[in-house]
Design a protein around this motif. Structure first.
Motif, PDB file in Angstrom:
ATOM      1  N   THR A 177      83.335  70.803  63.860  1.00  0.00           N
ATOM      2  CA  THR A 177      82.526  70.513  65.042  1.00  0.00           C
ATOM      3  C   THR A 177      83.370  70.407  66.302  1.00  0.00           C
ATOM      4  OG1 THR A 177      80.846  69.377  63.726  1.00  0.00           O
ATOM      5  CG2 THR A 177      80.917  68.852  66.062  1.00  0.00           C
ATOM      6  N   PHE A 178      84.499  69.676  66.242  1.00  0.00           N
ATOM      7  CA  PHE A 178      85.325  69.492  67.436  1.00  0.00           C
ATOM      8  C   PHE A 178      85.962  70.798  67.894  1.00  0.00           C
ATOM      9  CE2 PHE A 178      86.716  64.845  68.281  1.00  0.00           C
ATOM     10  CZ  PHE A 178      85.407  64.419  68.245  1.00  0.00           C
ATOM     11  N   ALA A 179      86.476  71.584  66.956  1.00  0.00           N
ATOM     12  CA  ALA A 179      87.213  72.790  67.323  1.00  0.00           C
ATOM     13  C   ALA A 179      86.286  73.953  67.681  1.00  0.00           C
ATOM     14  CB  ALA A 179      88.148  73.201  66.199  1.00  0.00           C
ATOM     15  N   THR A 180      85.176  74.077  66.965  1.00  0.00           N
ATOM     16  CA  THR A 180      84.239  75.204  67.061  1.00  0.00           C
ATOM     17  C   THR A 180      84.876  76.455  66.472  1.00  0.00           C
ATOM     18  OG1 THR A 180      84.761  76.323  69.186  1.00  0.00           O
ATOM     19  CG2 THR A 180      83.447  74.278  69.281  1.00  0.00           C
ATOM     20  N   PRO A 181      84.059  77.419  66.042  1.00  0.00           N
ATOM     21  CA  PRO A 181      84.629  78.664  65.502  1.00  0.00           C
ATOM     22  C   PRO A 181      85.322  79.511  66.557  1.00  0.00           C
ATOM     23  CG  PRO A 181      82.223  78.735  65.542  1.00  0.00           C
ATOM     24  CD  PRO A 181      82.602  77.341  65.848  1.00  0.00           C
ATOM     25  N   TYR A 182      85.139  79.190  67.824  1.00  0.00           N
ATOM     26  CA  TYR A 182      85.889  79.935  68.852  1.00  0.00           C
ATOM     27  C   TYR A 182      87.369  79.587  68.797  1.00  0.00           C
ATOM     28  CZ  TYR A 182      87.586  81.668  73.316  1.00  0.00           C
ATOM     29  OH  TYR A 182      88.304  82.324  74.282  1.00  0.00           O
ATOM     30  N   LEU A 183      87.680  78.334  68.525  1.00  0.00           N
ATOM     31  CA  LEU A 183      89.069  77.892  68.508  1.00  0.00           C
ATOM     32  C   LEU A 183      89.685  77.902  67.113  1.00  0.00           C
ATOM     33  CD1 LEU A 183      88.871  74.816  70.937  1.00  0.00           C
ATOM     34  CD2 LEU A 183      89.480  77.185  71.484  1.00  0.00           C
ATOM     35  N   GLN A 184      88.875  77.829  66.063  1.00  0.00           N
ATOM     36  CA  GLN A 184      89.418  77.646  64.713  1.00  0.00           C
ATOM     37  C   GLN A 184      88.411  78.103  63.668  1.00  0.00           C
ATOM     38  OE1 GLN A 184      91.613  73.855  63.503  1.00  0.00           O
ATOM     39  NE2 GLN A 184      89.530  73.374  62.839  1.00  0.00           N
ATOM     40  N   ARG A 185      88.871  78.867  62.690  1.00  0.00           N
ATOM     41  CA  ARG A 185      87.987  79.343  61.632  1.00  0.00           C
ATOM     42  C   ARG A 185      88.567  78.939  60.270  1.00  0.00           C
ATOM     43  NH1 ARG A 185      87.232  82.583  65.887  1.00  0.00           N
ATOM     44  NH2 ARG A 185      89.091  83.881  65.589  1.00  0.00           N
ATOM     45  N   PRO A 186      88.133  77.798  59.742  1.00  0.00           N
ATOM     46  CA  PRO A 186      88.734  77.236  58.521  1.00  0.00           C
ATOM     47  C   PRO A 186      88.627  78.120  57.291  1.00  0.00           C
ATOM     48  CG  PRO A 186      87.519  75.548  59.713  1.00  0.00           C
ATOM     49  CD  PRO A 186      87.189  76.859  60.365  1.00  0.00           C
ATOM     50  N   LEU A 187      87.571  78.925  57.170  1.00  0.00           N
ATOM     51  CA  LEU A 187      87.449  79.781  55.988  1.00  0.00           C
ATOM     52  C   LEU A 187      88.618  80.753  55.907  1.00  0.00           C
ATOM     53  CD1 LEU A 187      83.623  80.635  56.027  1.00  0.00           C
ATOM     54  CD2 LEU A 187      84.793  78.906  54.638  1.00  0.00           C
ATOM     55  N   ALA A 291      98.194  72.224  64.892  1.00  0.00           N
ATOM     56  CA  ALA A 291      97.099  72.673  65.755  1.00  0.00           C
ATOM     57  C   ALA A 291      97.442  74.010  66.398  1.00  0.00           C
ATOM     58  CB  ALA A 291      96.810  71.622  66.824  1.00  0.00           C
ATOM     59  N   ALA A 292      98.682  74.164  66.828  1.00  0.00           N
ATOM     60  CA  ALA A 292      99.093  75.416  67.461  1.00  0.00           C
ATOM     61  C   ALA A 292      99.008  76.586  66.487  1.00  0.00           C
ATOM     62  CB  ALA A 292     100.519  75.278  68.010  1.00  0.00           C
ATOM     63  N   ARG A 293      99.250  76.324  65.209  1.00  0.00           N
ATOM     64  CA  ARG A 293      99.165  77.396  64.207  1.00  0.00           C
ATOM     65  C   ARG A 293      97.735  77.815  63.937  1.00  0.00           C
ATOM     66  NH1 ARG A 293     102.957  74.252  61.473  1.00  0.00           N
ATOM     67  NH2 ARG A 293     101.375  73.490  60.019  1.00  0.00           N
ATOM     68  N   GLN A 294      96.817  76.859  63.860  1.00  0.00           N
ATOM     69  CA  GLN A 294      95.478  77.187  63.363  1.00  0.00           C
ATOM     70  C   GLN A 294      94.386  77.173  64.432  1.00  0.00           C
ATOM     71  OE1 GLN A 294      95.482  74.167  60.339  1.00  0.00           O
ATOM     72  NE2 GLN A 294      94.381  72.677  61.573  1.00  0.00           N
ATOM     73  N   MET A 295      94.729  76.780  65.658  1.00  0.00           N
ATOM     74  CA  MET A 295      93.743  76.749  66.734  1.00  0.00           C
ATOM     75  C   MET A 295      94.158  77.704  67.858  1.00  0.00           C
ATOM     76  SD  MET A 295      92.989  72.629  67.024  1.00  0.00           S
ATOM     77  CE  MET A 295      91.628  72.822  68.208  1.00  0.00           C
ATOM     78  N   LYS A 296      93.165  78.283  68.502  1.00  0.00           N
ATOM     79  CA  LYS A 296      93.430  79.170  69.636  1.00  0.00           C
ATOM     80  C   LYS A 296      93.856  78.369  70.848  1.00  0.00           C
ATOM     81  CE  LYS A 296      91.211  82.880  72.297  1.00  0.00           C
ATOM     82  NZ  LYS A 296      90.000  83.740  72.405  1.00  0.00           N
ATOM     83  N   ARG A 297      93.143  77.264  71.121  1.00  0.00           N
ATOM     84  CA  ARG A 297      93.509  76.283  72.143  1.00  0.00           C
ATOM     85  C   ARG A 297      93.221  74.904  71.555  1.00  0.00           C
ATOM     86  NH1 ARG A 297      91.618  77.915  78.138  1.00  0.00           N
ATOM     87  NH2 ARG A 297      93.095  76.220  78.596  1.00  0.00           N
ATOM     88  N   PHE A 298      93.343  73.856  72.365  1.00  0.00           N
ATOM     89  CA  PHE A 298      93.339  72.513  71.782  1.00  0.00           C
ATOM     90  C   PHE A 298      92.058  71.718  72.021  1.00  0.00           C
ATOM     91  CE2 PHE A 298      97.752  73.756  72.582  1.00  0.00           C
ATOM     92  CZ  PHE A 298      98.233  73.715  71.280  1.00  0.00           C
ATOM     93  N   GLY A 299      91.045  72.332  72.613  1.00  0.00           N
ATOM     94  CA  GLY A 299      89.734  71.711  72.669  1.00  0.00           C
ATOM     95  C   GLY A 299      89.459  70.881  73.906  1.00  0.00           C
ATOM     96  N   GLY A 300      88.209  70.386  73.958  1.00  0.00           N
ATOM     97  CA  GLY A 300      87.730  69.655  75.123  1.00  0.00           C
ATOM     98  C   GLY A 300      87.577  68.166  74.905  1.00  0.00           C
ATOM     99  N   MET A 301      88.076  67.644  73.784  1.00  0.00           N
ATOM    100  CA  MET A 301      87.973  66.226  73.483  1.00  0.00           C
ATOM    101  C   MET A 301      89.304  65.522  73.732  1.00  0.00           C
ATOM    102  SD  MET A 301      84.837  65.961  72.602  1.00  0.00           S
ATOM    103  CE  MET A 301      84.906  64.223  72.142  1.00  0.00           C
ATOM    104  N   ILE A 302      89.230  64.376  74.378  1.00  0.00           N
ATOM    105  CA  ILE A 302      90.407  63.544  74.640  1.00  0.00           C
ATOM    106  C   ILE A 302      90.066  62.117  74.234  1.00  0.00           C
ATOM    107  CG2 ILE A 302      92.046  62.712  76.377  1.00  0.00           C
ATOM    108  CD1 ILE A 302      91.088  64.990  78.213  1.00  0.00           C
ATOM    109  N   SER A 303      91.006  61.434  73.603  1.00  0.00           N
ATOM    110  CA  SER A 303      90.867  59.996  73.402  1.00  0.00           C
ATOM    111  C   SER A 303      92.048  59.300  74.053  1.00  0.00           C
ATOM    112  CB  SER A 303      90.798  59.644  71.914  1.00  0.00           C
ATOM    113  OG  SER A 303      89.527  60.013  71.376  1.00  0.00           O
ATOM    114  N   VAL A 304      91.801  58.099  74.593  1.00  0.00           N
ATOM    115  CA  VAL A 304      92.856  57.325  75.230  1.00  0.00           C
ATOM    116  C   VAL A 304      92.791  55.884  74.748  1.00  0.00           C
ATOM    117  CG1 VAL A 304      92.987  58.753  77.308  1.00  0.00           C
ATOM    118  CG2 VAL A 304      91.408  56.835  77.248  1.00  0.00           C
ATOM    119  N   ARG A 305      93.946  55.248  74.725  1.00  0.00           N
ATOM    120  CA  ARG A 305      94.019  53.819  74.455  1.00  0.00           C
ATOM    121  C   ARG A 305      94.452  53.124  75.734  1.00  0.00           C
ATOM    122  NH1 ARG A 305      96.434  52.540  68.550  1.00  0.00           N
ATOM    123  NH2 ARG A 305      95.450  50.557  69.116  1.00  0.00           N
ATOM    124  N   LEU A 306      93.721  52.085  76.104  1.00  0.00           N
ATOM    125  CA  LEU A 306      93.950  51.420  77.382  1.00  0.00           C
ATOM    126  C   LEU A 306      94.968  50.287  77.247  1.00  0.00           C
ATOM    127  CD1 LEU A 306      92.411  52.273  80.008  1.00  0.00           C
ATOM    128  CD2 LEU A 306      91.356  53.071  77.895  1.00  0.00           C
TER     129      LEU A 306
END
Length: 380
Positions: A177-187, A291-306
């Motif tokens: 869901t996070f990566a989408t098939p545009y960035l990553q195809r697990p099969l 991630a660099a090996r299996q993803m085209k780019r790194f996605g639109g989700m960010i998490s931060v710790r305050l």
């Protein structure tokens, strides 16, 4: 259509202009039942909309194509898809391995529902292949993987984990869901099944709820199809249509999501009130190489710790103006949430409990200057 580019498949796979009218878009077949030419004489295999609907069939073919899969099945939600695959793969007494960082709804379903039916589970870090192997038992039938994970954005090496799962006689499920098939195809990396909450990036407009499963395993697909029909958690034709409309622009949207996320990461990473930024695109992220090996780019989700802990995290969530405080993700608009009190509240007190200083950002496709200004003013 595996020889065609991603966007070409996303726009065309599953549908040719209708012969009778030339309709370029698939019609919304709003019919609960279908006339038969005599008893058992179904037209093109359609008899009742729970069993099959022409609009849904096109969506299923389309999602299978963009995941480089053979069989696709649509569901009424991502959780309905998750439930179907767990029931297709597991029986009382079986065991599965789940990530120590997973979507709260997935954990809740396994921990509170499937455990009552004699299903056991072990927890392992997604980034530690040896730990996943050690968590497996002779009863392990399924290894569940999210990559990147929700909400800590950890990364699992799909190919390596697939080898471990298969060596132990288990199947590997990847929530993409996070990566989408545009960035990553697990099969392509050895996964047996891919699961999506199509509510998120595939639909992309925060206006439809749905889920999907894709596999190359004919028997597994037959088992899933039996449950899809028997349990009936299927998407309606309008839901299927909206999801397909979103998929057509997935590639261009994901590029903008990634552009905006990468720019925002640099701002957050330099801000004194941010203790750490969790994003696979950062060179010092522990999962960056995988991630660099299996993803085209790194996605639109960010998490931060305050740096200021829980109160600072809640204050950040309350002060944004363009980032809307809301659950879900993957839409064109930017969203912000506090996972510990919202999407992952069900993990409290468990091995999957998330830090209370964590904030998750779903970076939309607005003008990056406005998103940066909003984050800066919210952090004060």
């Amino acid at each position: 259509m595996t020889d065609q580019g991603f966007s070409t498949k996303a726009i065309h796979a599953g549908w040719d202009p209708e012969a009778r009218t030339g309709a370029v878009n698939v019609p919304i077949y709003a019919s609960s039942t279908f006339a038969q030419d005599g008893v058992g004489g179904m037209r093109d295999g359609f008899e009742y909309a729970r069993t099959g609907n022409p609009t849904r069939r096109v969506l299923e073919a389309n999602i299978a194509a963009i995941e480089n899969g053979t069989y696709g099945r649509g569901f009424a939600s991502g959780m309905a898809a998750t439930d179907a695959i767990l029931r297709a793969a597991l029986r009382p007494g079986d065991h599965l391995v789940i990530p120590n960082d997973a979507y709260g709804g997935t954990f809740r379903l396994i921990d509170k529902v499937f455990s009552q039916w004699g299903i056991e589970y072990s927890v392992a870090p997604v980034a530690d292949v040896d730990a996943i192997a050690a968590a497996m038992t002779p009863k392990t039938k399924l290894v569940w993987l999210e990559t990147p994970t929700n909400p800590l954005l950890n990364v699992g090496d799909i190919a390596a984990i697939a080898d471990v799962a298969h060596a132990g006689g288990a199947k590997l499920v990847v929530d993409n869901t996070f990566a989408t098939p545009y960035l990553q195809r697990p099969l392509d990396s050895g996964a047996d099944v891919v699961v999506h909450s199509t509510t998120k990036y595939l639909g992309g407009h925060s206006d439809v709820v749905g889920g999907a499963l894709v596999t190359n395993d004919e028997q597994f697909d037959a088992d899933i199809a039996f449950l899809q029909n028997g349990a009936g958690a299927v998407p309606g034709p309008f839901d299927a249509y909206l999801t397909m409309r979103g998929i057509k622009t997935l590639a261009v949207r994901m590029e903008r999501h990634c552009d905006n996320a990468e720019a925002l990461v640099q701002v957050l990473n330099a801000h004194p009130k941010v203790a750490s930024v969790l994003y696979p695109g950062l060179a010092d992220h522990p999962g960056h190489d995988a991630a660099a090996r299996q993803m085209k780019r790194f996605g639109g989700m960010i998490s931060v710790r305050l740096a200021g802990g829980r109160e600072a995290a809640l204050d950040f969530c309350a002060r944004t103006e363009i980032f809307t405080l809301a659950e879900s993700l993957g839409g064109i608009e930017s969203l912000i949430e506090h996972p510990g009190a919202m999407t992952h509240a069900s993990t409290a007190g468990s091995l999957l409990e998330v830090p209370d200083d964590l904030v998750r950002l779903s970076v939309g496709i607005e003008d990056i200057e406005d998103l940066v200004a909003d984050v800066e003013q919210a952090l004060g």
